[in-house]
Scaffold this active site. Structure first.
Site, PDB file in Angstrom:
ATOM      1  N   LYS A   1       0.844  -1.200   0.000  1.00 28.18           N
ATOM      2  CA  LYS A   1       0.000   0.000   0.000  1.00 28.18           C
ATOM      3  C   LYS A   1       0.877   1.247   0.000  1.00 28.18           C
ATOM      4  O   LYS A   1       1.923   1.293   0.663  1.00 28.18           O
ATOM      5  CB  LYS A   1      -0.915  -0.031   1.227  1.00 28.18           C
ATOM      6  CG  LYS A   1      -1.959   1.085   1.273  1.00 28.18           C
ATOM      7  CD  LYS A   1      -2.870   0.911   2.482  1.00 28.18           C
ATOM      8  CE  LYS A   1      -3.934   2.017   2.546  1.00 28.18           C
ATOM      9  NZ  LYS A   1      -4.850   1.845   3.700  1.00 28.18           N
TER      10      LYS A   1
ATOM     11  N   SER B   1      -9.817   2.314   2.797  1.00 33.77           N
ATOM     12  CA  SER B   1      -8.868   2.982   1.927  1.00 33.77           C
ATOM     13  C   SER B   1      -7.936   2.035   1.177  1.00 33.77           C
ATOM     14  O   SER B   1      -7.271   2.441   0.227  1.00 33.77           O
ATOM     15  CB  SER B   1      -8.017   3.947   2.767  1.00 33.77           C
ATOM     16  OG  SER B   1      -7.230   3.237   3.722  1.00 33.77           O
TER      17      SER B   1
ATOM     18  N   SER C   1     -10.481  -0.009   7.046  1.00 32.78           N
ATOM     19  CA  SER C   1      -9.879   0.123   5.719  1.00 32.78           C
ATOM     20  C   SER C   1      -9.185  -1.125   5.188  1.00 32.78           C
ATOM     21  O   SER C   1      -8.743  -1.142   4.045  1.00 32.78           O
ATOM     22  CB  SER C   1      -8.887   1.291   5.704  1.00 32.78           C
ATOM     23  OG  SER C   1      -9.558   2.518   5.794  1.00 32.78           O
TER      24      SER C   1
END
EC number: 6.3.5.7
Length: 492
Positions: A78, A155, A179
């Site tokens: 990420k 997210s 998330s």
């Protein structure tokens, strides 16, 4: 053998150790899949040269018999994790050009274990969002598709889409209010948020420091156990890291939950809950009962205050954390007019660099921390947080081993259908997940069924602090009973 990139971490590990597959072959398969999946917009900074070099090093370790479980396994990272020499933008314009000269503890642990870095993954800007539509790179598209493009969740939408589409075997995510778990549910994969303090936050760009926690996003529960074992460690550079032993999480996967007490919180039965979500929840309880667990109705009375408390505490911490982005030391700096001073530089840089959702949350956070409202909002939210944690403590003290809830209030929704609406409607996507962050507990989303449109739905299990092994074992029972093997049709 099926396409190497479609393997689970466990299957790939076994094939690598048996010399039926090389890390180089596995990595090339993933790189090819990434190149062919531009329509998903999951990977935003590719690192093919580093991947090939790391794969060659992993093959050497495998040949020498020095092969940890993650050795040779290609993973995506990420964009919130700092990786040495590779852009780390947190999907924000304000960090354009930032290349860290250091490695986050999580990624360093993965590289020490022999994992292979394929690149950086898309996300909501500074992890603020539930649909991956706040990213400076543009939205991630869910590999699951019904007539139109769907959100992969947020997210960690890029991580979820990449794993679901077999672009990588696993990915790192972060979870501040859901998330990891929400995008995992939307894409039919497993997402684990560990106990706060189990995984180091050092080198992970901060959103809300008392809530953020990194975790694995994988194809199976066993893979989550393997990857968590590589990611977790105590870390002197993170003052919130807890010095507890990192057990063999995979060894805890016995499949035996006889006598375990599983709580069903009545407060999670929300008005207007879709029938498919309610039915899946009932089915999940039946699966655990059939495996020998006792299903117990419980009360978590302060649940209804969780979202309001979260959306005071998280923006407040974001307001503090994001104050460091000013155009002075690194990242983007706005062009200045003659006569502009440092104040104008701050204002113009932040106005250009931060997107609307980040600006909204900074403003909320600054407001609730202001002198006139600190006690009325922030301190009150902290007291509510303590009550929410106490609810869970009392349930576990009463003998509850894990808690079963839905992971999300719906299946994946269409891109653009909520982003421009009332932002509160988007925030409601976190209704089942934020309590876990407020209480610092481990939680996992497991794919357990499909809705009427053929889209994946997930169940959430919440565990005792630092009992991820037991939580993973219970999750594996649900995974095996649900028998979820559906994959998205390849359209990209």
């Amino acid at each position: 053998m099926s396409a190497p990139n479609s393997l689970t971490i466990a299957a790939a590990r076994d094939a690598l150790r048996a010399r039926k597959l090389s890390a180089t072959e596995l990595t090339e398969a993933c790189l090819g899949a990434i190149d062919a999946a531009g329509a998903l917009n999951a990977f935003v900074h590719n690192t093919p040269d580093a991947a090939r070099s790391m794969a060659a090093a992993a093959d050497a370790r495998l040949a020498a018999g020095d092969a940890p479980a993650m050795c040779g396994i290609p993973v995506g990272i990420k964009d919130l994790f700092c990786t040495e020499g590779v852009p780390a933008q947190a999907a924000s314009r304000i960090l354009e050009g930032f290349r860290p000269q250091y490695e986050s503890t999580v990624t360093r642990n993965l590289w020490d274990a022999g994992a292979v870095m394929l690149g950086k993954l898309n996300m909501d800007e500074f992890a603020m969002g539930s649909s991956n539509e706040t990213s400076v790179y543009g939205p991630v598209v869910n590999p699951w598709r019904v007539n139109a493009d769907l959100t992969a969740g947020g997210s960690s939408g890029g991580s979820a889409a990449a794993v679901a589409a077999d672009l990588c075997l696993g990915a790192t995510g972060t979870d501040t209010g859901g998330s990891i778990r929400q995008p995992a549910a939307f894409t039919g994969i497993v997402g684990l948020k560990p106990t706060y303090g189990r995984v180091s936050r050092w080198g992970v760009i901060a959103f809300a420091s008392s809530l953020d926690q990194a975790g694995p996003m994988t194809k199976t529960v066993r893979d989550a156990a393997i990857m968590l074992g590589a990611m977790a460690s105590v870390d002197a550079m993170d003052s919130t890291s807890v010095d507890v032993p990192v057990p063999d999480f995979e060894a805890a996967l016995t499949g035996d939950i006889r006598g375990k007490r599983i709580g069903i919180p009545r407060e999670y039965r929300m008005e207007g809950m879709p029938e498919a979500i309610d039915a899946l929840w009932h089915d999940g309880a039946a699966m655990l009962r059939d495996a020998g667990a006792e299903i117990v109705d419980i009360s978590l009375p302060h649940t209804k205050y969780a979202l309001p408390a979260y959306y005071v505490i998280a923006p407040a911490e974001a307001s503090s954390n994001l104050a460091r982005y000013d155009g002075v030391r690194y990242g983007r700096r706005a062009a200045l007019d003659a006569g502009d001073g440092v104040t104008e530089m701050y204002e113009k840089t932040r106005a250009e660099g931060f997107g609307p959702e980040v600006q909204r949350r900074i403003m909320i956070g600054t407001y609730v921390l202001s002198a006139g409202f600190y006690d009325a909002y922030y301190n009150r939210a902290r007291r509510v947080r303590a009550l929410i944690k106490r609810d869970f403590d009392l349930a576990f003290a009463d003998g509850i081993d894990a808690i079963l809830t839905p992971a999300t209030p719906s299946a994946a929704f269409g891109l653009g259908t909520m982003a421009d609406a009332d932002p509160v409607a988007m925030y409601l996507n976190d209704v089942f997940t934020v309590t876990v962050n407020l209480a610092g507990l481990p939680g996992i989303s497991v794919p357990a069924g499909l809705d009427a449109n053929g889209l994946p739905l997930g169940l959430q299990l919440i565990g005792r602090p630092f009992q991820e092994g037991a939580l993973l074992n219970t999750a594996m029972v649900v995974e095996q009973a649900a028998g979820f093997v559906a994959k998205p049709d390849r359209w990209w």
